[in-house]
Design a protein around this motif. Structure first.
Motif, PDB file in Angstrom:
ATOM      1  N   LEU A 161      -2.708  10.308  17.242  1.00 55.91           N
ATOM      2  CA  LEU A 161      -3.504  10.939  16.175  1.00 55.91           C
ATOM      3  C   LEU A 161      -2.567  11.627  15.191  1.00 55.91           C
ATOM      4  CD1 LEU A 161      -6.500  11.765  15.448  1.00 55.91           C
ATOM      5  CD2 LEU A 161      -6.061  13.865  16.748  1.00 55.91           C
ATOM      6  N   ALA A 211      -0.441  12.336   4.655  1.00 53.22           N
ATOM      7  CA  ALA A 211      -1.172  11.111   4.297  1.00 53.22           C
ATOM      8  C   ALA A 211      -2.668  11.253   4.535  1.00 53.22           C
ATOM      9  CB  ALA A 211      -0.636   9.939   5.116  1.00 53.22           C
ATOM     10  N   TYR A 212      -3.087  12.403   5.073  1.00 49.19           N
ATOM     11  CA  TYR A 212      -4.492  12.557   5.469  1.00 49.19           C
ATOM     12  C   TYR A 212      -5.245  13.368   4.411  1.00 49.19           C
ATOM     13  CZ  TYR A 212      -8.353  13.086   8.794  1.00 49.19           C
ATOM     14  OH  TYR A 212      -9.585  13.040   9.421  1.00 49.19           O
ATOM     15  N   GLU A 264      -1.149  -0.635  11.733  1.00 50.38           N
ATOM     16  CA  GLU A 264      -1.780  -0.093  12.949  1.00 50.38           C
ATOM     17  C   GLU A 264      -1.811   1.434  12.850  1.00 50.38           C
ATOM     18  OE1 GLU A 264      -2.809  -1.371  16.082  1.00 50.38           O
ATOM     19  OE2 GLU A 264      -2.742  -3.464  15.503  1.00 50.38           O
ATOM     20  N   CYS A 313       0.841  -1.118   5.081  1.00 54.42           N
ATOM     21  CA  CYS A 313       0.176   0.189   5.210  1.00 54.42           C
ATOM     22  C   CYS A 313      -1.184   0.119   4.537  1.00 54.42           C
ATOM     23  CB  CYS A 313       1.040   1.273   4.569  1.00 54.42           C
ATOM     24  SG  CYS A 313       2.615   1.441   5.387  1.00 54.42           S
ATOM     25  N   GLY A 340       0.834  -1.214   0.000  1.00 56.15           N
ATOM     26  CA  GLY A 340       0.000   0.000   0.000  1.00 56.15           C
ATOM     27  C   GLY A 340       0.858   1.249   0.000  1.00 56.15           C
ATOM     28  N   SER A 360       1.395  -3.137  -4.737  1.00 53.99           N
ATOM     29  CA  SER A 360       0.182  -2.376  -5.028  1.00 53.99           C
ATOM     30  C   SER A 360      -0.735  -3.210  -5.897  1.00 53.99           C
ATOM     31  CB  SER A 360       0.556  -1.075  -5.757  1.00 53.99           C
ATOM     32  OG  SER A 360      -0.617  -0.408  -6.167  1.00 53.99           O
ATOM     33  N   TYR A 380      -4.176  -9.606  -3.488  1.00 53.00           N
ATOM     34  CA  TYR A 380      -4.093 -10.063  -2.098  1.00 53.00           C
ATOM     35  C   TYR A 380      -4.878 -11.351  -1.843  1.00 53.00           C
ATOM     36  CZ  TYR A 380      -1.620  -5.795  -0.883  1.00 53.00           C
ATOM     37  OH  TYR A 380      -0.671  -4.802  -0.802  1.00 53.00           O
ATOM     38  N   ARG A 419     -10.057  14.087   3.567  1.00 52.11           N
ATOM     39  CA  ARG A 419     -10.806  13.700   4.772  1.00 52.11           C
ATOM     40  C   ARG A 419     -11.127  14.954   5.583  1.00 52.11           C
ATOM     41  NH1 ARG A 419      -7.485   8.186   6.306  1.00 52.11           N
ATOM     42  NH2 ARG A 419      -7.178   7.672   4.130  1.00 52.11           N
TER      43      ARG A 419
HETATM   44  N1  LIG Z   1      -3.517   7.783  13.541  1.00 52.53           N
HETATM   45  C1  LIG Z   1      -4.322   8.370  12.693  1.00 52.53           C
HETATM   46  O1  LIG Z   1      -4.749   9.519  12.914  1.00 52.53           O
HETATM   47  C2  LIG Z   1      -4.712   7.657  11.423  1.00 52.53           C
HETATM   48  C3  LIG Z   1      -5.463   8.343  10.462  1.00 52.53           C
HETATM   49  C4  LIG Z   1      -5.814   7.664   9.290  1.00 52.53           C
HETATM   50  C5  LIG Z   1      -5.401   6.339   9.090  1.00 52.53           C
HETATM   51  N2  LIG Z   1      -4.677   5.707  10.054  1.00 52.53           N
HETATM   52  C6  LIG Z   1      -4.237   4.315   9.859  1.00 52.53           C
HETATM   53  O2  LIG Z   1      -3.270   4.270   8.798  1.00 52.53           O
HETATM   54  C7  LIG Z   1      -3.363   3.060   8.062  1.00 52.53           C
HETATM   55  C8  LIG Z   1      -3.514   3.392   6.593  1.00 52.53           C
HETATM   56  O3  LIG Z   1      -4.823   3.896   6.432  1.00 52.53           O
HETATM   57  P1  LIG Z   1      -5.257   4.936   5.331  1.00 52.53           P
HETATM   58  O4  LIG Z   1      -6.697   5.186   5.573  1.00 52.53           O
HETATM   59  O5  LIG Z   1      -4.340   6.092   5.330  1.00 52.53           O
HETATM   60  O6  LIG Z   1      -5.065   4.111   4.022  1.00 52.53           O
HETATM   61  P2  LIG Z   1      -5.400   4.575   2.533  1.00 52.53           P
HETATM   62  O7  LIG Z   1      -4.558   5.738   2.164  1.00 52.53           O
HETATM   63  O8  LIG Z   1      -6.888   4.700   2.381  1.00 52.53           O
HETATM   64  O9  LIG Z   1      -4.950   3.283   1.767  1.00 52.53           O
HETATM   65  C9  LIG Z   1      -3.603   2.860   1.755  1.00 52.53           C
HETATM   66  C10 LIG Z   1      -3.402   1.809   0.682  1.00 52.53           C
HETATM   67  O10 LIG Z   1      -4.027   0.589   1.079  1.00 52.53           O
HETATM   68  C11 LIG Z   1      -4.279  -0.173  -0.098  1.00 52.53           C
HETATM   69  N3  LIG Z   1      -5.610  -0.782   0.070  1.00 52.53           N
HETATM   70  C12 LIG Z   1      -6.775  -0.168   0.281  1.00 52.53           C
HETATM   71  N4  LIG Z   1      -7.778  -1.065   0.432  1.00 52.53           N
HETATM   72  C13 LIG Z   1      -7.197  -2.291   0.304  1.00 52.53           C
HETATM   73  C14 LIG Z   1      -7.693  -3.628   0.351  1.00 52.53           C
HETATM   74  N5  LIG Z   1      -8.988  -3.899   0.562  1.00 52.53           N
HETATM   75  N6  LIG Z   1      -6.810  -4.633   0.163  1.00 52.53           N
HETATM   76  C15 LIG Z   1      -5.507  -4.378  -0.047  1.00 52.53           C
HETATM   77  N7  LIG Z   1      -4.986  -3.131  -0.105  1.00 52.53           N
HETATM   78  C16 LIG Z   1      -5.828  -2.104   0.077  1.00 52.53           C
HETATM   79  C17 LIG Z   1      -4.226   0.788  -1.283  1.00 52.53           C
HETATM   80  O11 LIG Z   1      -3.046   0.493  -2.026  1.00 52.53           O
HETATM   81  P3  LIG Z   1      -3.087  -0.022  -3.545  1.00 52.53           P
HETATM   82  O12 LIG Z   1      -4.371   0.475  -4.147  1.00 52.53           O
HETATM   83  O13 LIG Z   1      -1.866   0.605  -4.118  1.00 52.53           O
HETATM   84  O14 LIG Z   1      -3.021  -1.508  -3.481  1.00 52.53           O
HETATM   85  C18 LIG Z   1      -4.070   2.153  -0.640  1.00 52.53           C
HETATM   86  O15 LIG Z   1      -3.263   3.052  -1.354  1.00 52.53           O
HETATM   87  C19 LIG Z   1      -4.549   2.281   8.661  1.00 52.53           C
HETATM   88  O16 LIG Z   1      -4.065   1.319   9.547  1.00 52.53           O
HETATM   89  C20 LIG Z   1      -5.339   3.362   9.414  1.00 52.53           C
HETATM   90  O17 LIG Z   1      -6.065   2.860  10.515  1.00 52.53           O
HETATM   91  C21 LIG Z   1      -4.312   6.345  11.198  1.00 52.53           C
END
Ligand SMILES: NC(=O)c1ccc[n+]([C@@H]2O[C@H](COP(=O)([O-])OP(=O)(O)OC[C@H]3O[C@@H](n4cnc5c(N)ncnc54)[C@H](OP(=O)(O)O)[C@@H]3O)[C@@H](O)[C@H]2O)c1
Length: 298
Positions: free
Chosen positions: A138, A157-158, A102, A71, A8, A33, A52, A161
């Motif tokens: 956060l 990365a956010y 995580e 990720c 990811g 990816s 996957y 949203r």
């Molecule tokens: N601490 C915080 O404030 C915070 C905030 C947001 C997120 N997070 C965490 O960060 C992590 C990443 O989350 P995100 O929301 O940022 O991700 P995201 O950008 O929405 O997605 C990341 C990558 O995951 C892959 N992906 C998406 N759905 C998938 C699936 N069903 N199967 C396989 N690959 C998939 C995609 O890659 P490809 O399309 O290239 O395969 C995508 O580019 C999560 O664990 C989330 O809980 C934390």
């Protein structure tokens, strides 16, 4: 030097980690990816397209990989199944280290959408691989939406949203619990730098805790007033009020939002960091610096 695969890595926190690893110029980097990632390929990153659902195909893509960093967007059954396949493939391919997706803090039991993370975590612990889970609190970037300078950088990365808890653009805030409950906030770019540095550590703790800054949401509101001259109308929500809302019927996104607010109110986003001391040359951006950089004109 290790060969590291970021699953990811084309977007979100994965892309921040990829960028930070590229800056070190130390490691061989592979991105897994489900689709082509031309902007990474042109930078010389070895992008391997994976399905996957196929452990065999994932195993082939992980041939020769030492460290696998997941990720994957970890929300729901599809992504849980994807991560479990990735872990299985990492074992069969002979990888040494594994990082589950995580990127948060101890709230998997509170947030419904994080239930799958706990399943993956248990599987990781019994995998026989070396592992760590990154705990970063956060993402500070949740206060990037609508900012007046360098929004791309502020969002990190956010992307795409809504602001969380404090909406600086609207001038409103919902503060869960009492105003003094501290939380850890870390910019996604800094998470990337810490993760890249961790690749060099000879041993990994079960948890790698990163802190960009530790303060209360009440203090963030005050900083927004003092540094940015923004008036923020705050509404406090007690644990009981949040629980009452969560007892009702909510749409999935709303439920996620209120469960995260509850996690803050219960102190689940407050922790002692472990990596800051181990990687003391990394100076993460503080909330005050973030607000000055993105919410003031000078
Ligand atoms: N601490 C915080 O404030 C915070 C905030 C947001 C997120 N997070 C965490 O960060 C992590 C990443 O989350 P995100 O929301 O940022 O991700 P995201 O950008 O929405 O997605 C990341 C990558 O995951 C892959 N992906 C998406 N759905 C998938 C699936 N069903 N199967 C396989 N690959 C998939 C995609 O890659 P490809 O399309 O290239 O395969 C995508 O580019 C999560 O664990 C989330 O809980 C934390």
């Amino acid at each position: 030097m290790v060969t590291v695969a970021v699953a990811g890595g084309g977007g979100g926190i994965g892309l921040e980690i990829v960028r930070a690893i590229l800056v070190t110029k130390k490691h061989d980097l592979i991105v897994l990816s489900r689709s082509k990632q031309p902007s990474l390929t042109t930078q010389g990153v070895d992008v391997r397209i994976v399905d996957y659902k196929s452990v065999e195909q994932l195993k082939n893509a992980l041939e020769g990989v030492h460290t696998v960093i997941s990720c994957i967007a970890a929300y729901g059954d599809d992504s849980t199944a994807a991560e479990l396949s990735l872990l299985e493939a990492a074992k069969i391919a002979g990888a040494t280290r594994f990082v589950p997706s995580e990127w948060n803090s101890a709230c998997n039991d509170i947030v419904d959408l994080y239930a799958g993370k706990e399943l993956v975590w248990k599987a990781v612990q019994s995998s026989g691989l070396q592992y760590t889970r990154f705990v970063n609190g956060l993402w500070m970037n949740v206060w990037g939406p609508g900012c007046i300078r360098d929004e791309d950088e502020a969002l990190g990365a956010y992307k795409d949203r809504p602001a969380f808890s404090i909406d600086l653009k609207a001038g409103t805030a919902i503060i869960p619990g009492d105003m003094s409950q501290e939380i850890v906030v870390t910019r996604t770019q800094d998470v990337g730098r810490f993760v890249a540095a961790t690749l060099d550590l000879p041993t990994w703790e079960a948890e790698s805790r990163i802190s960009g800054d530790r303060l209360s949401l009440g203090e963030v509101v005050q900083l927004a007033r003092d540094i940015c001259g923004r008036e923020i109308r705050t509404t406090q929500m007690s644990v009981e009020e949040l629980e009452a809302i969560l007892a009702g019927s909510l749409e999935i996104g709303e439920r996620f939002y209120y469960q995260l607010l509850l996690a803050v109110a219960l102190g689940r986003m407050n922790f002692e960091p472990t990596l800051n001391e181990l990687c003391s040359d990394i100076q993460p951006v503080t909330t005050a610096e973030f607000l000055r950089k993105h919410w003031t004109r000078d």
